[in-house]
Design a protein around this motif. Structure first.
Motif, PDB file in Angstrom:
ATOM      1  N   HIS A   1       1.902  -3.989  -0.183  1.00  6.20           N
ATOM      2  CA  HIS A   1       1.026  -3.537   0.615  1.00  6.20           C
ATOM      3  C   HIS A   1      -0.053  -4.809   1.151  1.00  6.20           C
ATOM      4  CE1 HIS A   1      -1.257  -0.597   3.232  1.00  6.20           C
ATOM      5  NE2 HIS A   1      -2.181  -1.044   2.654  1.00  6.20           N
TER       6      HIS A   1
ATOM      7  N   ASP B   1       1.651  -7.468   3.039  1.00  5.85           N
ATOM      8  CA  ASP B   1       2.111  -6.995   4.640  1.00  5.85           C
ATOM      9  C   ASP B   1       0.855  -6.857   5.767  1.00  5.85           C
ATOM     10  OD1 ASP B   1       4.711  -7.055   3.847  1.00  5.85           O
ATOM     11  OD2 ASP B   1       4.755  -4.928   3.754  1.00  5.85           O
ATOM     12  N   THR B   2      -0.339  -6.508   4.707  1.00  2.45           N
ATOM     13  CA  THR B   2      -1.525  -6.279   5.603  1.00  2.45           C
ATOM     14  C   THR B   2      -2.533  -7.402   5.632  1.00  2.45           C
ATOM     15  OG1 THR B   2      -2.709  -5.414   3.693  1.00  2.45           O
ATOM     16  CG2 THR B   2      -1.655  -3.742   5.176  1.00  2.45           C
TER      17      THR B   2
ATOM     18  N   ARG C   1      -4.289  -8.658   3.265  1.00  2.00           N
ATOM     19  CA  ARG C   1      -5.642  -8.386   2.468  1.00  2.00           C
ATOM     20  C   ARG C   1      -5.402  -9.130   1.099  1.00  2.00           C
ATOM     21  NH1 ARG C   1      -5.508  -2.296   2.957  1.00  2.00           N
ATOM     22  NH2 ARG C   1      -7.362  -2.257   1.542  1.00  2.00           N
TER      23      ARG C   1
END
Length: 360
Positions: free
Chosen positions: A235, A238-239, A241
């Motif tokens: 995550h 993918d983001t 961050r």
């Protein structure tokens, strides 16, 4: 045993609902010989229940839990039942039940009972009562159960059941681990001739095997923690961050918790398999790992939730179901007893801390 990773792929029905029993995954375990792998080579297995193979068994349990915690729970129960059969059953019974494992029967250990209707064995060998919180109810066809005898002692039995019979799943409405098909199974009307006696009375609770065997479900829970951290990492990537220092700090703490637990579970498995120490010392070692997994699992969940945020609570996010399963599976009985019992054992002894559980 093949070293190919499990990657247990659910059927369309299983993927659509985490209430569905994982038929596809269990059938793959059958096809690849993993249900018989704990058996000694002489009985057609791969010897994973032998002390020298404990590392391989631990890794397999963790791998299974990483792919699916419900499947890991069912597989751990199967392994636990076979371990008890191999340890306590007479040779003829071991051979017969090993044949059942090779034929693909799913074993399990069902010990919890309803307060008003626990399983008993009368003087003429008839069973009365039920087991509750039985994982795989209706799908486990060779459950190992304990039955109270007229003299108060407890006897282990492996019962021969047909799929779908005697199981009531009506009360299994839980936050996570729904696919384990956990329910109540009534054995009333069956007799000793419908199963096999395993060992002598009260063998089930003999130490250190009784408490020390907890390392197996810890290995599965470790796999669930690994899955949470892997989803966390994906995550963040993918983001975009992953470059945020606050996210990095939370992810780093997750890795520390994960790797610390991996080392402790490995040590607990080795100490339990060797049985070279006093039973109380063996149990304390496993309880140390159990307390660590209990706290670290909750910490990893909190860190992932804080970083992923609301997206992780949406039904279509992979973290959502994984969080529910791990949080539910971590709720093992008597966590405070495990922690304080381990601490009391160490406090009451004079063994230097660095010599408590020496490396093999």
């Amino acid at each position: 045993m093949s070293s190919t990773p499990l990657h247990l792929v659910p059927s369309p029905v299983e993927a659509a609902s985490d209430d569905a029993f994982p038929h596809v995954a269990i059938n793959r375990l059958r096809r690849e010989g993993r249900l018989s792998a704990p058996l000694p080579v002489a009985l057609g297995g791969e010897g994973l229940s032998e002390p020298e193979q404990v590392g391989a068994l631990r890794r397999l349990l963790t791998e299974t839990g990483r792919d699916s915690l419900p499947v890991g729970r069912l597989f751990e129960g199967h392994v636990n039942a076979l371990a008890l059969v191999l340890r306590y059953a007479d040779p003829g019974t071991r051979e017969a039940l090993a044949r059942d494992a090779r034929d693909g029967h799913l074993f399990g250990v069902w010990n919890t009972e309803p307060k008003e209707n626990g399983l008993t064995l009368d003087a003429v060998g008839r069973l009365h009562g039920a087991k509750s919180f039985a994982s795989g109810a209706g799908f486990v066809t060779r459950p190992l159960v304990t039955a109270r005898m007229p003299d108060g002692r407890s006897l282990m039995l492996v019962m021969r059941l047909k799929a779908g019979e005697r199981a009531d799943l009506g009360e299994w409405r839980v936050h996570g681990m729904r696919a384990t098909a956990t329910g109540t199974v009534d054995f009333s009307g069956l007799s000793l001739s419908d199963g096999a006696v395993i060992g002598a009375p009260d063998d089930y609770s003999r130490q250190p095997f009784f408490f020390a065997g907890a390392w197996r479900f810890l290995a599965v829970q470790l796999g669930g923690m690994e899955a949470v951290v892997e989803i966390f990492r994906t995550h963040m990537r993918d983001t975009g961050r992953g470059g945020d220092p606050h996210q990095q700090a939370r992810f780093g703490r997750s890795l520390i918790a994960l790797e610390s637990c991996r080392l402790l579970v490995a040590r607990a498995a080795e100490v339990a398999a060797a049985e070279a120490l006093a039973p109380e010392r063996v149990v304390a070692c496993v309880n140390l790992a159990r307390a660590a997994i209990d706290q670290a699992g909750l910490d990893v969940l909190t860190l992932a939730q804080r970083s992923v945020g609301l997206a992780g609570f949406l039904d279509d996010h992979p973290l959502e179901a994984q969080m529910r399963d791990l949080a539910t599976y971590l709720r093992q009985p008597a966590p405070d007893f495990a922690l304080t019992g381990m601490a009391a054992h160490v406090l009451d002894g004079d063994t230097p801390l660095h010599e408590l559980w020496p490396e093999a």
